[in-house]
Write a protein that holds these residues in place. Sequence first.
Motif, mmCIF file in Angstrom:
data_model
loop_
_atom_site.group_PDB
_atom_site.id
_atom_site.type_symbol
_atom_site.label_atom_id
_atom_site.label_comp_id
_atom_site.label_asym_id
_atom_site.label_seq_id
_atom_site.Cartn_x
_atom_site.Cartn_y
_atom_site.Cartn_z
ATOM 1 N N ARG A 324 35.222 43.641 35.722
ATOM 2 C CA ARG A 324 36.476 43.144 36.294
ATOM 3 C C ARG A 324 36.909 41.852 35.608
ATOM 4 O O ARG A 324 38.100 41.635 35.365
ATOM 5 N N ARG A 325 35.939 40.990 35.299
ATOM 6 C CA ARG A 325 36.272 39.744 34.619
ATOM 7 C C ARG A 325 36.837 40.012 33.226
ATOM 8 O O ARG A 325 37.814 39.394 32.806
ATOM 9 N N ASP A 326 36.222 40.983 32.519
ATOM 10 C CA ASP A 326 36.714 41.339 31.181
ATOM 11 C C ASP A 326 38.131 41.897 31.253
ATOM 12 O O ASP A 326 38.969 41.618 30.386
ATOM 13 N N GLU A 327 38.406 42.704 32.297
ATOM 14 C CA GLU A 327 39.745 43.278 32.442
ATOM 15 C C GLU A 327 40.780 42.199 32.735
ATOM 16 O O GLU A 327 41.906 42.246 32.228
ATOM 17 N N ARG A 328 40.400 41.218 33.561
ATOM 18 C CA ARG A 328 41.323 40.123 33.856
ATOM 19 C C ARG A 328 41.609 39.289 32.615
ATOM 20 O O ARG A 328 42.713 38.789 32.423
ATOM 21 N N GLU A 329 40.605 39.155 31.762
ATOM 22 C CA GLU A 329 40.777 38.366 30.541
ATOM 23 C C GLU A 329 41.404 39.167 29.415
ATOM 24 O O GLU A 329 41.600 38.650 28.318
#
Length: 352
Positions: A324-329
Motif C-alpha cells: 500500500r505504501r508503494d502504491e501511494r508513492e
Amino acid sequence: MPPPMSVPAWVWAAALAGLLALILLDLLVVDRKPHKITVREAAKWVTFYIGCAVAFGIGVWIFGGSDQAAAFATGYITEYSLSVDNLFIFMIIMANFAVPAIHQHRVLLIGIMMALVMRGVFIAVGAQAVQNFSWIFWIFGGILIYTAWKFATDKQESEEYDPNGGLVRLVRKLFPVTDEYHGSHLTIKRDGRRWVTPMFIVIVAIGGADLVFAVDSIPAIFGITQDAFLVFAANAFALMGLRQLYFLLGGLVEKLVYLSHGLAVILGFIGAKLVLHALHENELPFINGGEHVTWVPEINNWVSLGVIVSVLAVTTLASILKSRRDEREGGGGTPAVEAEPPSPEVAGNAPH
C-alpha cells in the motif's frame, strides 16, 4: 514430538479413496469443460479444500488426540505456506510457455498429481529413515537451516528460476516438439512420427519444480511430526488446494514481498527444532559419548503452531502495508508476469 499414531490399513485405504474422489470431482466438475478459472470460482474451491482439511483435522482430534491434531494443523499450514511461495514459479512457467488460460487448470492438476506420487515415495522413504536412523534428524535439520539461509539471502531467487531446466532439455533432446499447442493434447502423430506438444513440456517443467520443492517440504514436515499418515495427509491437502489458490491470488503473490523472509524464519525454527530432537535421540558416539542429550528442551507442536501462525501473520501484514505504501508513492509494486509467446527453443525441432 508425539509418537506416531497406529493407523489401520483400512484408514489408509479410506484416505487414499477420499483423495481419489477429490481428484475425480475436480476432473468431472471443474475440468469437464476447459475454461478460464474466475476469481469467484477459485475462491469457492479454495474454501472447499480448506474446509476439507479442517474436517480432517477435527477427525484427527477426535480419534488421535489434541497433540496429533496440532501436528496435522502445523504441518498443513507449513506445507501450504511453502506452496504459496512456489506459486510464483508456476507463474513463470505458465508465462514462459504461454499456456492458454483455459488449459492452465489441467496443467496444474496433472502436475500436482505427479507431485503427490513423488512426495508419496519420499514420505515412505523418509518415514523408514526416521524410524531406523536417528542421525537422519541431523541431516533434515541441516537441510532446513541451509534452506532458511538461502531464503533469507537470495532476494531474487524466483527470478533466477530456469523453466527450461535439465528435465525439459532432456525431453527436447529425446522427442521432437511442435511449435504450437493442440488443445490439451500432450502428444500428436505427424508424418508418421510421434511429436510432443508444448503442453507436455510445461507439465515436465511443473513436475521438475515439484520435485525440487519436495527437497525442502519433506524435511520440514518431518520436523513437525514423524507420523507418515499425517505427513502424507498434510501434503495432500496442501497440494490439492494449491491450484485453486494459483487462480485466486494471481499477481497478488508478487505483493507478498516479505514471504521469503517469513519462510526463512519458519524453516530455521523447524530446523532448530529438529537439531534439538536429534540431540534427544542422539546415538552418535562423538556426541555426549553416544548417549541421549536429555537436558536440552524439546518444542511441542502447540508452540510450533503458534510460532508459525504468528510469523505468517506478521509477514502478510508487513507485505500488505509495504504494498500500500508503494502504491501511494507511485511505485505500483512489482509488475505482473505477462504471458509471452513460446520461445523458439520451445519448438526447436518443429517443422516449418
